[in-house]
Design an enzyme around this catalytic site. Structure first.
Site, PDB file in Angstrom:
ATOM      1  N   ASP A   1       0.858  -1.194   0.000  1.00 47.12           N
ATOM      2  CA  ASP A   1       0.000   0.000   0.000  1.00 47.12           C
ATOM      3  C   ASP A   1       0.895   1.246   0.000  1.00 47.12           C
ATOM      4  OD1 ASP A   1      -2.031   1.829   0.348  1.00 47.12           O
ATOM      5  OD2 ASP A   1      -2.690   1.096   2.286  1.00 47.12           O
TER       6      ASP A   1
ATOM      7  N   PHE B   1     -10.574  -0.695   0.307  1.00 46.76           N
ATOM      8  CA  PHE B   1     -10.097  -1.612   1.330  1.00 46.76           C
ATOM      9  C   PHE B   1     -10.536  -3.030   1.000  1.00 46.76           C
ATOM     10  CE2 PHE B   1      -9.502  -3.611   5.399  1.00 46.76           C
ATOM     11  CZ  PHE B   1      -8.284  -3.076   5.767  1.00 46.76           C
ATOM     12  N   VAL B   2      -9.567  -3.896   0.857  1.00 45.33           N
ATOM     13  CA  VAL B   2      -9.857  -5.275   0.438  1.00 45.33           C
ATOM     14  C   VAL B   2      -9.609  -6.248   1.588  1.00 45.33           C
ATOM     15  CG1 VAL B   2      -9.400  -4.823  -1.996  1.00 45.33           C
ATOM     16  CG2 VAL B   2      -7.535  -5.588  -0.523  1.00 45.33           C
TER      17      VAL B   2
HETATM   18  P1  IMP Z   1       2.190  -0.472   3.798  1.00 40.54           P
HETATM   19  O1  IMP Z   1       2.536  -0.828   2.373  1.00 40.54           O
HETATM   20  O2  IMP Z   1       3.394  -0.255   4.668  1.00 40.54           O
HETATM   21  O3  IMP Z   1       1.222   0.668   3.879  1.00 40.54           O
HETATM   22  O4  IMP Z   1       1.464  -1.678   4.521  1.00 40.54           O
HETATM   23  C1  IMP Z   1       1.035  -2.810   3.882  1.00 40.54           C
HETATM   24  C2  IMP Z   1       0.251  -3.601   4.879  1.00 40.54           C
HETATM   25  O5  IMP Z   1      -0.947  -2.882   5.235  1.00 40.54           O
HETATM   26  C3  IMP Z   1      -0.223  -4.906   4.244  1.00 40.54           C
HETATM   27  O6  IMP Z   1       0.686  -5.950   4.488  1.00 40.54           O
HETATM   28  C4  IMP Z   1      -1.567  -5.121   4.938  1.00 40.54           C
HETATM   29  O7  IMP Z   1      -1.369  -5.823   6.151  1.00 40.54           O
HETATM   30  C5  IMP Z   1      -2.078  -3.731   5.247  1.00 40.54           C
HETATM   31  N1  IMP Z   1      -3.039  -3.257   4.222  1.00 40.54           N
HETATM   32  C6  IMP Z   1      -2.883  -2.251   3.350  1.00 40.54           C
HETATM   33  N2  IMP Z   1      -3.981  -2.104   2.569  1.00 40.54           N
HETATM   34  C7  IMP Z   1      -4.856  -3.054   2.967  1.00 40.54           C
HETATM   35  C8  IMP Z   1      -6.167  -3.429   2.518  1.00 40.54           C
HETATM   36  O8  IMP Z   1      -6.798  -2.872   1.587  1.00 40.54           O
HETATM   37  N3  IMP Z   1      -6.742  -4.480   3.170  1.00 40.54           N
HETATM   38  C9  IMP Z   1      -6.109  -5.149   4.186  1.00 40.54           C
HETATM   39  N4  IMP Z   1      -4.885  -4.834   4.619  1.00 40.54           N
HETATM   40  C10 IMP Z   1      -4.261  -3.793   4.016  1.00 40.54           C
END
Ligand code: IMP
Length: 184
Positions: free
Chosen positions: A105, A154-155
């Site tokens: 994300d 959000f998935v």
């Molecule tokens: P980031 O890339 O550091 O923001 O974090 C990624 C983590 O956030 C993923 O491994 C998921 O655990 C969580 N995450 C981000 N977007 C979503 C979503 O749409 N659904 C569920 N978990 C998400």
């Protein structure tokens, strides 16, 4: 199915995930064969587990695997620094690492893990993610292998949760807003 009332729509079916894991497994196999190496597969807990198992059986190399649990969030805010909740048991010095994620994300978590692994002497660190949410990115991180791209929604399912729910669903879906509004 118990969660039907909570799901707005299905984005990716179980069959599509299975096929994608086969496709990615074949590409990864070829890439590492060319490098003359078998990667250490590192899964980030807990979300990557279903994808990890689906992918690992489709990589035709003598791979080893390990898991890590990290958090870059304090409450709902990303700090940009990771806290290790469960560390690897395997030494990474001189190893080619393939990090397995459920979804990228902001990119902050994976970026911090990459820096940590290089700091520990990894030879190479690549990323394979089931889902990519490029609209959320706050850095220039790009995964090496991507299953599916999703929009700014959000998935849940296939490892991904909301408040620890929905991880065991066999597909990826979009949660109805009433299921997360007022519950964050
Ligand atoms: P980031 O890339 O550091 O923001 O974090 C990624 C983590 O956030 C993923 O491994 C998921 O655990 C969580 N995450 C981000 N977007 C979503 C979503 O749409 N659904 C569920 N978990 C998400």
């Amino acid at each position: 199915m118990w969660a039907e009332k909570d799901i707005d729509r299905i984005l990716v079916t179980e069959k599509e995930i299975e096929n994608k894991a086969k496709e990615l497994g074949a590409i990864i196999t070829e890439d590492y064969k060319k490098m003359g190496s078998a990667p250490l597969l590192v899964g980030l807990l807990r979300g990557s587990v279903p994808f990890f198992t689906e992918l690992a059986k489709n990589i035709d190399l003598d791979i080893e695997y390990d898991f890590m649990d990290v958090s870059s969030y304090v409450g709902r805010h990303s700090t940009g620094e990771i806290r290790i909740i469960k560390d690897l048991d395997t030494a990474v010095s001189g190893r080619d690492i393939l990090l397995v994620e459920d979804i990228v994300d902001t990119g902050k978590t994976i970026q911090s893990v990459i820096e940590l692994l290089y700091h520990r002497g990894a030879s190479s660190v690549k990323i394979v993610t089931l889902l990519d949410k490029p609209s959320g990115r706050v850095n220039h991180l790009k995964a090496d292998y991507i299953g599916f791209e999703v929009g700014n929604e959000f998935v849940i399912g296939f490892g991904m949760d909301f408040n620890q729910k929905y991880r065991c669903l066999p597909f990826i879906g979009v949660l109805k807003p009433e299921c997360y509004q007022d519950k964050e």
